[in-house]
Each structure stands twice: as structure tokens, then as C-alpha cells.
Design a protein around this motif. Structure first.
Motif, mmCIF file in Angstrom:
data_model
loop_
_atom_site.group_PDB
_atom_site.id
_atom_site.type_symbol
_atom_site.label_atom_id
_atom_site.label_comp_id
_atom_site.label_asym_id
_atom_site.label_seq_id
_atom_site.Cartn_x
_atom_site.Cartn_y
_atom_site.Cartn_z
ATOM 1 N N VAL A 88 0.843 -1.189 0.000
ATOM 2 C CA VAL A 88 0.000 0.000 0.000
ATOM 3 C C VAL A 88 0.880 1.242 0.000
ATOM 4 O O VAL A 88 1.458 1.624 1.014
ATOM 5 N N LEU A 89 0.987 1.832 -1.140
ATOM 6 C CA LEU A 89 1.776 3.037 -1.327
ATOM 7 C C LEU A 89 1.145 4.158 -0.500
ATOM 8 O O LEU A 89 -0.047 4.421 -0.622
ATOM 9 N N ALA A 90 1.966 4.812 0.334
ATOM 10 C CA ALA A 90 1.411 5.838 1.224
ATOM 11 C C ALA A 90 0.622 6.886 0.447
ATOM 12 O O ALA A 90 -0.423 7.346 0.886
ATOM 13 N N GLU A 91 1.123 7.241 -0.734
ATOM 14 C CA GLU A 91 0.492 8.302 -1.520
ATOM 15 C C GLU A 91 -0.926 7.960 -1.972
ATOM 16 O O GLU A 91 -1.674 8.836 -2.408
ATOM 17 N N THR A 92 -1.321 6.696 -1.908
ATOM 18 C CA THR A 92 -2.687 6.363 -2.310
ATOM 19 C C THR A 92 -3.671 6.708 -1.201
ATOM 20 O O THR A 92 -4.876 6.789 -1.449
ATOM 21 N N GLY A 93 -3.160 6.867 0.021
ATOM 22 C CA GLY A 93 -4.039 7.196 1.139
ATOM 23 C C GLY A 93 -4.911 6.016 1.553
ATOM 24 O O GLY A 93 -5.821 6.158 2.367
ATOM 25 N N TYR A 201 -8.380 0.145 -4.216
ATOM 26 C CA TYR A 201 -6.987 -0.252 -4.473
ATOM 27 C C TYR A 201 -6.857 -0.793 -5.903
ATOM 28 O O TYR A 201 -5.986 -0.386 -6.666
ATOM 29 N N LEU A 202 -7.760 -1.715 -6.275
ATOM 30 C CA LEU A 202 -7.688 -2.300 -7.617
ATOM 31 C C LEU A 202 -7.945 -1.253 -8.687
ATOM 32 O O LEU A 202 -7.344 -1.278 -9.763
ATOM 33 N N SER A 203 -8.836 -0.316 -8.380
ATOM 34 C CA SER A 203 -9.173 0.698 -9.362
ATOM 35 C C SER A 203 -8.006 1.679 -9.558
ATOM 36 O O SER A 203 -7.639 2.005 -10.689
ATOM 37 N N ILE A 204 -7.416 2.124 -8.446
ATOM 38 C CA ILE A 204 -6.253 3.019 -8.549
ATOM 39 C C ILE A 204 -5.123 2.293 -9.273
ATOM 40 O O ILE A 204 -4.507 2.818 -10.200
ATOM 41 N N ILE A 231 5.101 8.961 -9.312
ATOM 42 C CA ILE A 231 3.974 9.252 -8.420
ATOM 43 C C ILE A 231 3.312 10.564 -8.817
ATOM 44 O O ILE A 231 2.090 10.642 -8.951
ATOM 45 N N ALA A 232 4.123 11.584 -9.067
ATOM 46 C CA ALA A 232 3.548 12.889 -9.412
ATOM 47 C C ALA A 232 2.742 12.823 -10.701
ATOM 48 O O ALA A 232 1.664 13.401 -10.805
ATOM 49 N N GLU A 233 3.274 12.093 -11.681
ATOM 50 C CA GLU A 233 2.609 12.110 -12.985
ATOM 51 C C GLU A 233 1.514 11.058 -13.119
ATOM 52 O O GLU A 233 0.487 11.303 -13.745
ATOM 53 N N HIS A 234 1.735 9.881 -12.551
ATOM 54 C CA HIS A 234 0.820 8.768 -12.850
ATOM 55 C C HIS A 234 -0.043 8.313 -11.674
ATOM 56 O O HIS A 234 -0.984 7.563 -11.870
ATOM 57 N N GLU A 240 -6.178 11.886 -6.415
ATOM 58 C CA GLU A 240 -6.913 13.139 -6.230
ATOM 59 C C GLU A 240 -8.396 12.988 -6.598
ATOM 60 O O GLU A 240 -9.277 13.506 -5.915
ATOM 61 N N THR A 241 -8.689 12.259 -7.670
ATOM 62 C CA THR A 241 -10.087 12.110 -8.082
ATOM 63 C C THR A 241 -10.888 11.355 -7.010
ATOM 64 O O THR A 241 -12.073 11.622 -6.833
ATOM 65 N N TRP A 242 -10.232 10.436 -6.299
ATOM 66 C CA TRP A 242 -10.930 9.746 -5.201
ATOM 67 C C TRP A 242 -11.137 10.680 -4.018
ATOM 68 O O TRP A 242 -12.174 10.650 -3.360
#
Lengths: 436, 254
Positions: A88-93, A201-204, A231-234, A240-242
Motif C-alpha cells: 500500500v503506497l502511502a500516496e494512495t491514502g 486499491y484495484l481501481s487506482i 507518483i507525481a505524474e501517474h 486526487e479524483t478519489w
């Protein structure tokens, strides 16, 4: 202290791209635990397979394609792990504890923690990778959702926005009426929440993969392998949309009063007129009586319209009419070859989408007036059912008042006799249910 | 001349010189060409108008997937610059950066049939047809989809967030024969060929530039000279001419 964190490890892994890919590519390990499937949907498989007849140029292009796949697998592994061992990448929240609960093989782990909920309840339809192509999927219409495009149909938010957490919980608890998607009302709340987190998670994961594939395979651009750049680009724009979904909830404005039978009948009559009129255009798809029989052209949702089978079938039919025999033969051969490639490029054949039969009173995301309001206002995301309501970017759309009349009319349809389309006493039968 | 005014004159001269030198550093060139269809083109099929015939039925609409002019000129082929991270853009284009680009639902077809747009620009989808609503359904790859219902005289706005490698279809599902394309790009260098097959991209940076060519029926204009529709051209200052680009009929049997 300078301990190597998992993230640091991953960074190192991304940097050592090629090496890592060699070790970790699906199919290389001995025990073959389930793997996420690479998203090669709509791509010609031959572009990745070396053949004896390849000339130098084709070989080079295939080599590049395969190198791109290696890069994608590497980044995906580094950022998201694998089905038995998600990262779980921290940036995904995302909440790692919930992801652990939903991921992995069915049953508990040695420490008796709940695991494997997704594989137990969802994977046979939605697939291990969330590609909507689990073993049962081919037999279902509509197909289970492929989460990887990050598009959802049934939600309370503005059309382009993601669903809220509550929307997803509701989909799981209620199921989707009229489809194979079952209700998971009997699962404890914490398990439903874990499953919802895993869908995100699967959707991101799917959207990040799609973003990488577009960059590498379609645009043919190299990837900057610096993790923070990736991370910044992809990743960040998708996360953010979530994060903004909650602020995009559609709040239906007060409705015109219908507290007497006369007012209600009047609203239904206005709705009926709108439904058949050329401003709202509902009839063009749902038919004059709402039976869902207004269209004479095939409709597809966004998951299916990218599949070119129907186009090719039309072209084949046209080619059959060519009078010159040799010409007809060559064209048909070309077309059938393309159809063959198209078939091999997709996990599931295309499926047509029917405008809903509104006489059945079966709604996929709720029958409450506010649910129907949102549906008509925003349409159904990812489908031809348009965004009907006026908003800042389309001020000339249907007014809230018009939408409320349509809601009243649509809600009355299941109680109306098809033999008496339009405004008849049948509409009033619905009134009791309406005021429930 | 006083000391001060002397200095000012000197500085001004230096500045002018400097500006000219800078302008000289980056030079620009135009690229033109003409697409020609080789062979007897099929006659565009008449469309079957099944919806709103009182509005849409009087326009003699035809399938626009392959439009070939009297001398073989191929309309609506698209030429655009491929990779663009380090691409230099001529300041001439700055004034259009935030422009509104109009896609009209007019006479029950999309006007224009193929529409280039930059990510910084806003797409304005209009409906110029009397009385009837249209919907405009676009779902670009890896970007937000949109599908507004647009009543007569109305307009809906949309912006794209991701540049696309392939033109993206726009359709109206209420009038299912309606089909068009948008080409969202992160630079202004996109041209669509005119009815006589000619196109021109102005003010390209001098030097090697990678291009992509596409047409609705063929997809990428995949020829021997242009594998996958890609080609590189060494842009020289001033006019550059690709001449006549002959496209065999077999490319369009798709």
C-alpha cells in the motif's frame, strides 16, 4: 537510525528496473501464486510475440514493446505488490489494514487474522485483477465491472466524479438489482469496508497501469524511472479524483409540491410530455412508452464500445456485396484477419447495452426520488445515457423542475398500463408508493 | 549628447541587438503537403435518418469516414507532432492558448468532422439545430468522459486533461449516425487536410520533428515510407513541402 524502509526498498527496486523485472515477472516463480494480469486489452497479442517471419524492423519494435511491459510490471510490483502480498503506497491514502483483510488467499493467515475476502466473495466475477473477467463473467449480462478504468456507473456524485465510499458501501449492501451483482448485506460492516477499500486499491492500481501503458506503448515515450516523478505524474492525479468525490455529491434541490393527487397528476403529465419531447429526448432510447425499445441502433457502454466487432461485422456485410470477385476475396480476407486479431485482443466479447425498460420499476441504484433525480440529472456515467441536467458547464440542460417532473413520470411508469401510454388513470395507482 | 542619454542609447542598441540574436537562435518553418487517394474512391454511403426526420432528414447526410475530392484529394486526414516534451512552440500560438474551440451539432452532423484542440483550450460543444437536443459522447483514453444533453441553441463546455495519441470519437447516441473526432494535444501543431487533400502546419521549430498521420478509415496512415503512420522531417526555415502523398486504396479497406 537509517533503516531501509519498505518504500526505500521499493525505490531501489524501481531503480534496478530490469533486474527486478526478470525475477518478478509473472510466470517466473516456482509456486505460481496468483498474479495481477497485465492490461493488454485491445492490443494485438502478436505485437508482443516473436515470430519466425519477423523482419528486423518488426523484431525491434516487438523488443521495445516487451521492454515496455517489463518496465510496467516492475513499477506495478513496486507500487502495488501482488495479490497475496499487496503493497500500500502511502500516496494512495489507502488503509493498509483493510487492504490486508480483503487481499490474499481465502481464509485466515497463521495469526488468525481475517484475509482473502475479495477472493472469497468477488474474484470469481470481477477477476483477481479487478478486470471484470473472472471465470463466471462470460456467462453474465451485464458483465461484472472492470474497475481498472476508474469509471463507475452507480453513484451519487457528478458524472465525471468517482463514487463516494458510501456509494460503494451501498452498492455492496444492496447489490445491483436486475444484474448478477449480489447483495452483501449479511457481511459485517468492517468486512464490507475492507472490500470497498480493496475495490479502490484495484481501481487506482488499474488506472495507474493504464496511464503507464498509454505513455510507454501508445505515446512511445520513455518513463522517467524516478519514483517521485512516477507518483507525481501517474499516481497523484488519480488519487486526487478519489479524494474529491465527497465534494461532488449531487444535492437535489427542493421539488415542486405534489401533495395532492391533482398536483401529482399534473407533474406526471408534464414529465410524460418532456419524456417524449425533443428537449429531453428520453423517448429516442427508452421508447415512447418507456419499454426501452426506442433505439434501433446498437448501444454500447465505454467498456464495450472500444471493441470493434460490430464495426467489422458491418464492413464484412458491405464487402460481401462487392461484385468484383477478386476484390471481394481480398477485402473479406483482410476483414476476417482483423476480426480474428480483435477477438484475441479482448478478454470478453462485446456486449450490447439496452436502454432500461422503465416499466419494470427495477433501478440499479435506488428508487427513491432523490436517486432518480440524480440518475436523470447526471445520466449513467460511462454509457450513452446522457447528463440531462443543467450545470455550470452545460447551463442549457434540463432545469431541476423539469427533472422532477421526469422523476414523477418515470416513477409512475411501473403502475401504468402499457396499453394506455401517456397520461391515464394508471399513473395515480403509484401515488401510495410514492408517498411511502 | 549627454553622458546619460549616451548610455541609454547604448543600452537600447544592445537590447535590440540582443533581441535579434535571440530571435535568430530559434527559427521556424512550415510544413505542407497533399494527400491523394489512389484509385476509384467509393461513393460515400447515404445515411439512414431514423430519428427527428423533420429536422435531420433534409440535409442529404452521408457517411464522412472517407471523403475524396474530384482530383483524389483526401479530406480529414490528420497530421500532428508526435513527442512533445522538449518541443519548442512558436510564440505566435500564445494568443490561441486559452481559446474556446467550437464543435457544433449542425444539420445533424458534427462540424467540423475532425477537430484538433489543445489541453489549455476549452471545448465548446454547440447545438445549432432547431428544436432538437443532441448528446455528445466522448470518452478519451485515460481521461474523464463526458456526455452532455445539449438542447437547441445550448452549449456545453469541457476540457481535456490528457493528450491523445489517436483522435478520439465523439458520437451522438440520440442520432446514432452522427460521428466525429476530437484530437486533444499538448501542442498546437495539428493539421486536418482540407477538401482538396492539402494541409499545412505553420511555425514548426527548425530541426528534426516526429510526426504522426491518421485518417478515420485507415487509422494510422501506415505506408512503407511511414510505418505506423510515423515520419520524421527535418524542418528547414521557411516553407517545407512533402508534395503529393499518394495513399493506396487498400489502406482504406478497413
Amino acid at each position: 537510525m537509517n533503516k531501509l524502509s519498505p518504500a526505500g526498498l521499493r525505490t531501489a527496486c524501481v531503480a534496478a528496473a530490469v533486474l527486478c523485472a526478470l525475477v518478478l515477472l509473472p510466470g517466473c516463480s516456482k509456486t505460481e501464486p496468483p498474479q495481477f494480469r497485465l492490461n493488454l486489452q485491445g492490443r494485438n497479442p502478436d505485437d508482443f510475440i516473436f515470430a519466425s517471419g519477423d523482419n528486423e524492423e518488426t523484431r525491434a519494435s516487438k523488443e521495445q514493446n516487451k521492454a515496455s511491459l517489463d518496465t510496467i510490471s516492475t513499477v506495478m510490483y513496486a507500487f502495488f505488490g501482488e495479490p497475496n502480498d499487496p503493497y500500500v503506497l502511502a500516496e494512495t491514502g489507502l488503509d493498509a489494514r483493510k487492504i490486508q483483510m480483503a487481499a490474499g488467499p481465502t481464509g485466515g493467515d497463521p495469526s488468525k487474522h481475517q484475509r482473502g475476502l475479495y477472493r472469497q466473495h468477488c474474484a470469481h466475477c470481477h477477476g483477481i485483477s479487478g478486470d471484470g473477467a473472472g471465470p463466471t463473467s462470460a456467462f453474465l449480462n451485464p458483465y461484472p465491472r472492470d474497475y481498472r478504468q476508474g469509471q463507475f456507473k452507480f453513484k451519487s456524485t457528478e458524472r465525471p466524479a468517482k463514487p463516494t465510499t458510501d456509494d460503494l458501501i451501498r452498492v455492496l449492501k444492496d447489490g445491483i438489482a436486475g444484474t448478477a451483482m449480489p447483495s452483501f448485506l449479511l457481511l459485517p460492516d468492517d468486512e464490507v469496508e475492507a472490500l470497498v477499500e480493496y475495490v479502490k486499491y484495484l481501481s487506482i492500481r488499474g488506472q495507474v497501469e493504464q496511464s503507464l501503458t498509454i505513455t510507454l506503448l501508445d505515446d512511445g515515450n520513455p518513463l522517467d524511472m524516478n519514483p517521485s516523478a512516477i507518483i507525481a505524474e501517474h499516481v497523484a492525479p488519480i488519487v486526487e479524483t478519489w479524494n474529491t468525490a465527497e465534494s461532488a455529491i449531487i444535492d437535489p434541490p427542493d421539488r415542486p409540491p405534489i401533495d395532492t393527487p391533482e398536483l401529482h397528476a399534473e407533474s406526471i403529465a408534464k414529465g410524460a410530455e418532456l419524456f417524449r419531447g425533443q428537449k429531453a429526448q428520453c423517448m429516442k432510447c427508452h421508447g415512447p412508452t418507456g419499454l426501452g425499445d426506442g433505439g434501433d441502433e446498437q448501444l454500447f457502454d465505454d467498456w464495450n464500445k472500444v471493441k470493434k466487432f460490430a464495426d467489422l461485422a458491418k464492413q464484412i456485410a458491405a464487402a460481401e456485396d462487392i461484385t468484383d470477385r477478386a476484390e471481394r476475396r481480398t477485402q473479406l480476407k483482410q476483414l476476417y484477419d482483423r476480426l480474428e486479431i480483435e477477438k484475441r485482443s479482448w478478454l470478453l466479447p462485446p456486449q450490447q447495452l439496452q436502454p432500461r425498460n422503465l416499466r419494470l420499476g427495477v433501478y440499479r441504484f435506488g428508487r427513491r426520488p432523490a436517486d432518480l433525480f440524480r440518475r436523470i440529472y447526471a445520466g449513467v456515467n460511462g454509457t450513452p445515457m446522457p447528463q440531462g441536467g443543467a450545470n455550470a458547464s452545460n447551463p442549457s440542460g434540463l432545469t431541476s423542475e423539469e427533472i422532477w417532473h421526469l422523476v414523477d413520470y418515470v416513477a409512475s411508469l411501473p403502475y401504468d398500463k402499457v396499453s394506455e401510454p401517456g397520461v391515464g388513470r394508471g399513473h395515480l395507482a403509484g401515488i401510495g408508493q410514492w408517498h411511502e | 549628447m549627454s553622458h546619460v542619454s549616451y548610455r541609454i542609447a547604448f543600452l537600447t542598441a544592445a537590447l535590440v541587438a540582443c533581441l535579434t540574436v535571440n530571435a535568430g537562435a530559434q527559427q521556424w518553418g512550415n510544413l505542407k503537403g497533399k494527400f491523394v487517394y489512389e484509385g476509384t474512391p467509393p461513393k460515400p454511403a447515404k445515411l439512414n435518418i431514423t430519428k427527428d426526420p423533420e429536422v435531420c432528414g433534409k440535409h442529404d447526410l452521408v457517411d464522412e469516414a472517407l471523403l475524396v475530392g474530384p482530383n483524389g484529394g483526401l479530406k480529414n486526414a490528420v497530421v500532428y507532432v508526435r513527442s512533445s516534451k522538449t518541443l519548442k512552440v512558436n510564440p505566435e500560438y500564445d494568443k490561441d492558448k486559452a481559446a474556446e474551440i467550437v464543435l457544433d451539432n449542425k444539420n445533424c452532423r458534427f462540424e467540423p468532422h475532425v477537430l484538433p484542440i489543445q489541453l489549455t483550450q476549452t471545448l465548446v460543444i454547440k447545438n445549432s439545430d432547431p428544436n432538437i437536443s443532441h448528446n455528445s459522447n466522448v470518452s478519451p483514453l485515460g481521461d474523464a468522459a463526458t456526455n452532455p444533453l445539449i438542447p437547441a441553441a445550448g452549449e456545453a463546455k469541457h476540457s481535456f486533461k490528457r493528450a491523445q495519441t489517436i483522435p478520439q470519437p465523439v458520437s451522438c447516441n440520440i442520432h446514432p449516425w452522427m460521428k466525429g473526432y476530437v484530437v486533444p494535444r499538448d501542442n498546437p501543431y495539428t493539421a486536418v487536410s482540407a477538401a482538396d487533400g492539402t494541409f499545412e502546419i505553420k511555425n514548426l521549430p527548425v530541426g528534426k520533428v516526429d510526426f504522426q498521420a491518421w485518417q478515420e478509415k485507415s487509422g494510422y496512415l501506415d505506408t512503407k515510407a511511414w510505418p505506423k503512420g510515423r515520419f520524421t522531417y527535418d524542418i528547414k526555415p521557411g516553407d517545407n513541402d512533402l508534395g503529393t502523398i499518394k495513399l493506396p486504396a487498400s489502406l482504406f479497406n478497413k
